[in-house]
Scaffold this motif. Structure first.
Motif, PDB file in Angstrom:
ATOM      1  N   HIS A   1       2.941  36.482   3.436  1.00  0.00           N
ATOM      2  CA  HIS A   1       3.691  37.730   3.295  1.00  0.00           C
ATOM      3  C   HIS A   1       5.196  37.487   3.431  1.00  0.00           C
ATOM      4  CE1 HIS A   1      -0.095  39.896   3.322  1.00  0.00           C
ATOM      5  NE2 HIS A   1      -0.434  39.218   4.410  1.00  0.00           N
TER       6      HIS A   1
ATOM      7  N   ARG B   1       4.690  36.416  -1.408  1.00  0.00           N
ATOM      8  CA  ARG B   1       4.515  37.775  -1.941  1.00  0.00           C
ATOM      9  C   ARG B   1       5.583  38.097  -2.980  1.00  0.00           C
ATOM     10  NH1 ARG B   1      -0.103  38.996  -2.102  1.00  0.00           N
ATOM     11  NH2 ARG B   1      -0.259  36.746  -1.899  1.00  0.00           N
ATOM     12  N   GLU B   2       6.804  37.639  -2.728  1.00  0.00           N
ATOM     13  CA  GLU B   2       7.895  37.928  -3.662  1.00  0.00           C
ATOM     14  C   GLU B   2       7.703  37.189  -4.984  1.00  0.00           C
ATOM     15  OE1 GLU B   2      10.039  40.225  -3.318  1.00  0.00           O
ATOM     16  OE2 GLU B   2       9.590  40.698  -1.235  1.00  0.00           O
TER      17      GLU B   2
ATOM     18  N   ARG C   1       4.936  39.067  -6.835  1.00  0.00           N
ATOM     19  CA  ARG C   1       5.453  40.338  -7.352  1.00  0.00           C
ATOM     20  C   ARG C   1       6.403  40.091  -8.518  1.00  0.00           C
ATOM     21  NH1 ARG C   1       8.969  44.917  -4.152  1.00  0.00           N
ATOM     22  NH2 ARG C   1      10.341  43.127  -3.848  1.00  0.00           N
ATOM     23  N   SER C   2       7.220  39.055  -8.425  1.00  0.00           N
ATOM     24  CA  SER C   2       8.128  38.716  -9.516  1.00  0.00           C
ATOM     25  C   SER C   2       7.358  38.424 -10.797  1.00  0.00           C
ATOM     26  CB  SER C   2       8.977  37.509  -9.110  1.00  0.00           C
ATOM     27  OG  SER C   2       9.793  37.084 -10.185  1.00  0.00           O
TER      28      SER C   2
ATOM     29  N   GLN D   1       4.351  39.462 -11.593  1.00  0.00           N
ATOM     30  CA  GLN D   1       3.705  40.677 -12.090  1.00  0.00           C
ATOM     31  C   GLN D   1       4.695  41.586 -12.816  1.00  0.00           C
ATOM     32  OE1 GLN D   1       1.480  42.790  -9.125  1.00  0.00           O
ATOM     33  NE2 GLN D   1       0.676  44.293 -10.571  1.00  0.00           N
ATOM     34  N   ILE D   2       5.882  41.761 -12.249  1.00  0.00           N
ATOM     35  CA  ILE D   2       6.904  42.587 -12.907  1.00  0.00           C
ATOM     36  C   ILE D   2       7.331  41.951 -14.221  1.00  0.00           C
ATOM     37  CG2 ILE D   2       9.277  43.440 -12.697  1.00  0.00           C
ATOM     38  CD1 ILE D   2       8.775  43.691  -9.686  1.00  0.00           C
TER      39      ILE D   2
ATOM     40  N   TYR E   1      13.510  39.436  -8.550  1.00  0.00           N
ATOM     41  CA  TYR E   1      13.099  38.859  -7.265  1.00  0.00           C
ATOM     42  C   TYR E   1      13.726  39.682  -6.145  1.00  0.00           C
ATOM     43  CZ  TYR E   1      12.019  35.352  -3.690  1.00  0.00           C
ATOM     44  OH  TYR E   1      11.521  34.695  -2.591  1.00  0.00           O
TER      45      TYR E   1
ATOM     46  N   PRO F   1      13.133  44.784  -7.358  1.00  0.00           N
ATOM     47  CA  PRO F   1      12.447  44.946  -8.640  1.00  0.00           C
ATOM     48  C   PRO F   1      13.212  45.774  -9.655  1.00  0.00           C
ATOM     49  CG  PRO F   1      11.465  46.370  -6.971  1.00  0.00           C
ATOM     50  CD  PRO F   1      12.476  45.513  -6.267  1.00  0.00           C
TER      51      PRO F   1
ATOM     52  N   THR G   1      -4.404  40.225 -11.294  1.00  0.00           N
ATOM     53  CA  THR G   1      -3.890  40.079  -9.937  1.00  0.00           C
ATOM     54  C   THR G   1      -5.040  40.059  -8.939  1.00  0.00           C
ATOM     55  OG1 THR G   1      -3.659  42.476  -9.699  1.00  0.00           O
ATOM     56  CG2 THR G   1      -1.759  41.277 -10.536  1.00  0.00           C
TER      57      THR G   1
END
Length: 414
Positions: free
Chosen positions: A34, A38-39, A42-43, A45-46, A55, A58, A82
């Motif tokens: 975490h 996680r970043e 998330r990066s 996925q975006i 990064y 978002p 995901t």
């Protein structure tokens, strides 16, 4: 290569890979830290959803990280979606990366020292607990371990066979390594100076091949430069715009400042990360100036022996491998570190290197370790960043151990 050594190597690789894979399959969920992991996810996925590389924030394109790991994650996310299965797949692939890195370590060790030393180095590195850990964490360490070993291998091949083919390969792998972790960017320049100083290649030929390597590197990085120019509103950003934070973190003597964020908030007046990075750099420089002015000996010792000790002496073991307590990881670390540094020192001081097939190859690796150490002594000397370099340390530890065994044999002790 003797078949006996081949079988031992294969056994080490298979056993270490299967054990690491078993840890992933049984305990993989425990290695969601975490944090950066996680970043990165998330990066990715975006990036897939919107086509924008971000990064931390978002809502804005980022120039704070290079895209290799998010692109790697996005590839598997595109196929698997995901969630847990995708993350477990990443961990297993990272375990495979570390295994391939061990193969490269063997090739380098055999080229520089001997088959026996190479085999011992692989055995030592294969079960080094922090390398297990970076197989499980979705960080850049596993990927960087692979590419930095590949970069050194290609560099040595380019030195042995100074032709256009290897110059192109070196430029390509150099760019790949920078896309994974920008801190490696200047090392090929150091390598070029060493070659020039050593006069192992005619300087005109070296200049020509260096130019070819540089052109390949520029062509590979140009899409990144163009993209950064567009999203930054006209700034030339060759690598990343993230130097302020690690520079600031490195200004806290003899500690990793867990509470520095509270201090940062006192001067961050915006949520714009680009502005904040400039502020971090400004305040870091001011802290260094004030530190050397008012606490000279503290800061001098911190920016020399202090950061060196933190970078190499601390053990990256944020979460335990099942059955491997912290004390074991620490003892294992120093089992590699002490003889590894002694081995490097012995090679550096040796006048007669006839028993080393490639002393220049060993010096090349020592130069890389020195470059990375110096860089992190300027910025943040965190033990996490030294983990990808530990296979090289294992190589020198195996070499030093082999010398001691030979000495004991001559004295009749073995």
């Amino acid at each position: 290569m003797r078949w006996t050594n081949y079988r031992i190597l294969l056994l080490i690789l298979i056993v270490s890979f299967l054990l690491k894979t078993a840890v992933v399959l049984i305990h993989g969920a425990a290695y969601n830290y975490h944090s950066d992991d996680r970043e990165y996810i998330r990066s990715a996925q975006i990036w897939l959803d919107t086509g924008v590389f971000t990064y931390n924030d978002p809502t804005r394109p980022t120039v704070f990280i290079t895209p290799a790991l998010p692109l790697f994650i996005a590839f598997f996310m595109k196929i698997l979606g995901t969630g847990f299965a995708m993350e477990q797949t990443l961990r297993i692939v990272q375990t495979l990366m570390i295994t391939i890195s061990l193969v490269l370590l063997f090739v380098l060790g055999r080229k520089i020292f001997s088959e026996k030393v190479a085999l011992w180095a692989v055995g030592l590195a294969a079960f080094y607990p922090p390398l297990w850990l970076v197989s499980n964490f979705i960080f850049t360490e596993a990927m960087f371990t692979l590419v930095v070993l590949l970069l050194v291998y290609v560099a040595l091949r380019a030195k042995e066979q100074p032709n256009v083919k290897w110059a192109i390969a070196f430029g390509f792998i150099w760019a790949l390594a920078v896309y994974v972790r920008p801190t490696i960017a200047l090392w090929p320049g150091v390598f070029f100076v060493v070659l020039l100083y050593g006069r192992q290649i005619i300087w005109m030929k070296l200049l020509k091949l260096g130019l070819i390597t540089s052109i390949v590197f520029v062509l590979c990085l140009m899409p990144w430069w163009v993209r950064n120019y567009e999203v930054s509103g006209g700034q030339f950003i060759p690598l990343t715009k993230a130097g302020g934070n690690p520079l600031l973190l490195g200004t806290y003597p003899f500690t990793v400042p867990a509470l520095f964020m509270d201090e940062q908030r006192t001067w961050h007046t915006t949520d714009d990360l680009w502005v904040n990075d400039a502020l971090d750099t400004k305040h870091a420089i001011q802290r260094i100036k004030d530190g050397f002015q008012h606490s000279f000996w503290t800061y001098l010792s911190w920016y020399t022996i202090g950061k060196f000790t933190l970078f190499w002496g601390d053990v990256f073991y944020w979460l335990p491998i099942p059955g491997v307590p912290l004390v074991v990881a620490i003892l294992y670390h120093y089992l590699l570190l002490i003889p590894g540094f002694l081995g490097m020192f012995k090679i550096w001081r040796q006048q007669n290197s006839s028993h080393i097939p490639s002393k220049s190859g060993a010096i090349t690796i020592i130069g890389l370790l020195a470059y990375m150490t110096l860089l992190h002594m300027i910025y943040l000397g965190h033990s996490r960043y030294s983990v990808p370099l530990m296979p090289f340390v294992a190589l020198f530890a195996a070499y030093y151990g082999s010398l001691k065994v030979e000495e004991w044999k001559k004295r009749g002790k073995v």
